[in-house]
Design an enzyme around this catalytic site. Structure first.
Site, short mmCIF file in Angstrom:
data_model
loop_
_atom_site.label_atom_id
_atom_site.label_comp_id
_atom_site.label_asym_id
_atom_site.label_seq_id
_atom_site.Cartn_x
_atom_site.Cartn_y
_atom_site.Cartn_z
N ASP A 402 0.84 -1.24 0.13
CA ASP A 402 -0.03 -0.06 0.06
C ASP A 402 0.70 1.30 0.07
OD1 ASP A 402 -2.92 0.82 0.29
OD2 ASP A 402 -1.81 1.71 2.07
N GLU A 431 1.44 -0.24 -5.01
CA GLU A 431 0.38 0.54 -5.20
C GLU A 431 0.94 1.88 -5.21
OE1 GLU A 431 -3.54 2.19 -3.71
OE2 GLU A 431 -1.75 1.93 -2.52
#
Lengths: 672, 672
Positions: A402, A431
């Protein structure tokens, strides 16, 4: 800052003055090796490859005069001292090539060795003189000397053959000797034992990171485990997820990815639709990691704890599905580490903890780490590494990371290399929805895959430009685009109004443009209700449990299943790197082809980008890729519809109807 | 050659395993500097620059999170320890830029230093919070701490100012403190003394080779001194050349270049038109260097010997002309070195010397050196260096090197660096008509200028492609194209039939496409009689004395003079690097523009490539380069014809008549 400063201090290699450069040049090689490919930032970073897939190495290799260079590729897994040698062949215009196919994952390296090929140089001249009838006795004598000296070096297997030639050559008359000297037979032998003069190598070995197939080719499906339930009042568990595995596998996906599965903080917990005032029954965002029950190493008790997770891992394995976890490097205010390791966080002078901010927005439920505080390096880095290693020890081999771009890049570079030094099969997906320099850098320093701008590229020009950049510019060697059609954070504007045809269009593009594509659950049901005016989902699953009817009418489960099936059957679709855009007359139709290197699998995809109106287009069948003339015929199989037919001639025509299938995938073969 | 081999042996830097890479990463910087420009092969070779011209340095500079990096360029001549610091500015999308202007020739280097700009990061957040009315007391306190700590580091000149701010800040209330913290005044000061955290530099300094103007901008004129005579029976001398200087200078040329001026061998001397049977009166090819009178260090007695050469050098200097000599590294069979240094040459086993060959052709009048024989390194290399140094000592500053690609590249790299370590103003031009890899390599290792493929590029597509490659691909940083319209070796096919208009076309192209162009004498008289079927001149001056009528009718001396004048007057024409091709509707018309960075000098050139027919074209005036709308007007001066007029609107029209001037050179300015 225009005051003078003293140089150099941390400069590793000071520049050469003319005089130093002059001395250095005398040691340089007469044979030059340049423009090595693949090579990322002059070999500082590895290029990416896949086990079992051929790595094509090229370089410019040349020297002065009309002597001929020779060259070989030397490659190895870096843990081996023994390298494999592969002869390089000239492609013309000083470009040379060789290939190798790695058989195991892990870092590999190669170098190129080049030399003056004394025999080839001599033979080339001799052939010309012989053809002109002007080979002189002294030239033939010279040839004899080359050969007799070289044959001493003949490999054992060639020793008998070499001896026979040596005798003939030593005893023969000039004309006989000339015939032997220009024979193919001798040339083959001399390629193995001829003199290699002034041999040189690249100044450094070039790295290639070899990963397992799933690093480059996989379909991902994302779901919130807690939503796998009959009622929004009942928290789903990993045992509920197990019940969903057959359906997910039957859609053809390979990887099942969960947002964070850890205990969720209660302080400043977010309510439904990101409300600041959570109700007591609200489940909270799974990204608010850490509570009294544990942190990144723990499983949320309501998901069934570690026991349920282990049952899920086993069941997923039975179904051939791999589980990917989310690695989100921050804490809720209730994460045990806040009390255990206050030195890992940043504090204000008034003693309050510094929470996440993107001014003027404040995220009071999230606390970031201070990676460079004196207490954090190395203990925080090691602790985070241990978290990942712990999940690897549980059998997890894929991590979606993330927002890696908001944590130090050297941290990722270290962590990924550390984990993969023990388990080179681990895959990390970045990401990082950020600017290109950072997105690409993350790929260079070790991430196997990256989220991309695909989600916002919708027009023919945008898609063509983006994939041309990814496949022809520097990123081609290190960046693997993972095409998500949606995510829990992104309810793309174009899908909010497109209806079902838009979902089919995006699925077709993602599934055929890259080897990696992903779907966040609800996409197959064409869910698109937004938070008004935003690119976010209404009633987002990030903040609440959502129960879905997986058999809802209008779903595209059949089409997604078919796309995944087509992907598996057609190796041409296993990478983005081979995409070529071809001509289609209609600006609403994106049209491209992919082929395996031998062209035995050749797939053309045409996608109407218009979810509303029927579109027709003329398009060019790339007959030239098979060396066929413009009026040739090819056998065609339309893979979505299972139709077979023949195209005669380069220009063909197709009509796309939004409410049927707004795209077509053709496998073509030359008519035998 | 598939047997395994052991690695590494001459590998300077072994590749990092995952584990080693992991440890190395922990020492890597959090601030990343990438894609540095200019940089040739990752900084191994210098990029090229010119004294007094701005060098623009760019790099991607970025870091994780939303902290702001800061950066500065540090540059210096490599012989200086003291570097100049220049702040770098962000251009957007993580690209940063700074500029410097070298003031003397020689190798320079630069590095980039980047850091976490603590103050800029804090201030950026504070500004947003202040605008939202949400700046907290603790944030303001933090700002106070930053500033008070930083002001300790204020440069002497700012000390008083810093002290005043410190007092205000320490004593003021929150609202006053906030006003000070967000003031521009404080920001300017903090840019000089704010904390630079985690500062990092490039791993190596990047080289820039700075040369005098003539390395990049000069018009060359080539002649055979012996032909400067009234009669083919009388060998011209340097004193005859002196008489020609006014005419050459009046044509606007800067450099006067001679083929070899040394004694010419008599063994195997070539006769007229390259005949193998020279007559006793034949003068021989000046490339057959060396006779009883001396070798590369000597002047041909019939040219007047060294005395005449020195008179010429002095006279050329008076006329502002620079003399360029030919450095041809091979010997005639009569060169004194054959007897003095047999070890520098290659011998057959029968004791005969190996002469030059390009099988099946044999060049029995020429002997090449064996640079890597045991007797040649270093004594031959030093002797050749001493030859060049000798001419440098005579005042020669420019050398045209004959066929450098047939001699070892490391030899040139060493020789050029060695000569320039004492005299950085020396210019070397590489005459390497060979494949691109070698041509570019010679530029990388030190040649200031290169002959090019221009001589054979005649169509709009060919010329556009070639100059696009030279100005947008890697060569832009290191390769300076010297555009010769003809040479004694090349009587271009297209000029053999084009007549006078073809000569004007080629002169215009060469003079305006690059800062460097050259003419071999006879071109201005539109000489083109070929050896039948060959790209060579009939009665080539390489083998005989040619007397010309410099006032012959149909000459283009006026036009060449005008072109050279236009070049000198318009700085936009002083380099090839700024060329941009614009749209002209006619495929026979090449149309391009060049501008200085500030656009104060903006020159558009349109050349009809058709020497036979009149051509008309519509073309786009690049009004957008001035930020002007499509209906704007510009003031135009047509520089060949001296006409002034106004163009209104983007689309204009021109007609080219071969027998007038088949091209036009427009200087444009926005109408004030």
């Amino acid at each position: 800052m225009s005051q003078p400063q003293f140089l150099p201090q941390p400069v590793a290699e000071p520049p050469l003055s003319f005089r130093e450069a002059s001395f250095a040049a005398t040691a340089a090689s007469r044979v030059i090796i340049e423009r090595v490919s693949p090579s990322v930032d002059a070999g500082i970073f590895p290029s990416k490859a896949v086990v079992g897939q051929t790595v094509v190495v090229e370089a410019d290799i040349f020297m002065d005069g009309h002597d001929k260079p020779g060259a070989q590729l030397l490659w190895r897994p870096v843990n081996d001292l023994q390298a494999q040698a592969v002869p390089m062949s000239p492609l013309g215009n000083d470009r040379w090539q060789a290939q190798f196919t790695p058989t195991r994952s892990g870092l590999h390296s190669f170098t190129i060795e080049a030399w003056v090929d004394v025999w080839a140089s001599f033979r080339s001249d001799l052939l010309k003189n012989a053809a002109a009838g002007s080979a002189s006795p002294s030239e033939i004598d010279e040839g004899r000397e080359h050969v007799l000296a070289a044959l001493q070096r003949a490999p054992d297997a060639d020793w008998e053959h070499a001896g026979a030639i040596a005798v003939q050559l030593a005893e023969g008359e000039s004309t006989q000797a000339l015939a032997i000297l220009i024979s193919e037979d001798l040339d083959i032998l001399m390629q193995r034992c001829g003199e290699r003069r002034l041999s040189t190598r690249l100044p450094r070995e070039v790295l290639v990171d070899v990963e397992r197939t799933a690093a480059a080719f996989a379909g991902w499906y994302e779901l919130f485990p807690r939503s796998q339930t009959r009622s929004p009042d009942i928290h789903g568990t990993f045992d509920d997820v197990i019940a969903r595995l057959p359906a997910i596998r039957s859609m053809g996906f390979d990887v099942l990815y969960f947002p964070p599965i850890h205990p969720i903080g209660v302080s400043h917990r977010k309510g439904r639709n990101n409300s600041l005032n959570a109700q007591p029954t609200d489940v909270g965002s799974p990204y608010a990691i850490g509570a009294a029950d544990g942190g990144h190493e723990a499983v949320h008790p309501l998901l069934g704890g570690m026991g349920a997770f282990r049952r899920l891992m086993a069941a997923a394995d039975d179904y051939g599905l791999e589980v990917a976890l989310d690695f989100a490097v921050h804490c809720s205010r209730d994460h045990p580490w806040l009390a255990e390791h206050p030195g890992w966080f940043s504090w204000r002078s008034d003693g309050s903890i510094r929470f996440a901010e993107n001014p003027p927005k404040k995220y009071e439920d999230i606390v970031n780490f201070d990676f460079y505080s004196k207490d954090a390096k190395p203990s925080l880095w090691l602790a985070l590494r241990d978290v990942v290693q712990g999940w690897v020890d549980e059998g997890v081999r894929t991590f979606r990371v993330d927002n890696p771009h908001t944590k130090p890049v050297p941290f990722w570079q270290w962590l990924i290399a550390d984990i993969r030094s023990r388990q080179p099969d681990v895959i990390f997906l970045a990401e990082a929805f950020t600017r290109p320099a950072m997105m690409y850098r993350l790929a260079k320093i070790g991430f196997s895959q990256n989220y991309t701008y695909f989600t916002w590229r919708t027009t023919k020009q945008e898609l063509t430009d983006y994939f041309t950049e990814l496949t022809t510019q520097a990123p081609k060697d290190f960046f693997r685009p993972h095409l998500f059609v949606n995510t829990p954070d992104i309810n793309p504007l174009h899908l909010q109004t497109s209806g079902r045809p838009g979902f089919l269009i995006r699925a077709a593009l993602a599934a055929t443009l890259s080897g990696l594509w992903g779907v966040y659950s609800g996409f197959e049901l064409c869910e698109s209700a937004p938070l008004p005016g935003k690119e976010e989902y209404l009633d987002s699953e990030k903040y609440q449990i959502r129960v879905r009817d997986w058999n809802a009418p209008g779903n595209i489960i059949g089409e997604i299943s078919r796309l995944n099936y087509i992907r598996k059957q057609n190796p041409a679709l296993h990478s983005h790197r081979n995409v070529k855009f071809y001509n289609a007359s209609n600006e609403q139709v994106l049209y491209y082809g992919k082929a395996t290197p031998d062209r035995s699998n050749f797939v053309l995809t045409a996608v109407s980008l218009d979810p509303t109106h029927a579109q027709e287009t003329r398009f060019e069948v790339p007959l030239w890729e098979f060396g066929l003339p413009d009026d040739a015929a090819v056998q065609v199989e339309e893979l979505m519809r299972g139709q077979s037919f023949v195209w005669r001639g380069k220009i063909q025509h197709w009509r796309f109807v939004p409410n049927e299938i707004p795209f077509a995938i053709f496998r073509i073969r030359p008519l035998s």
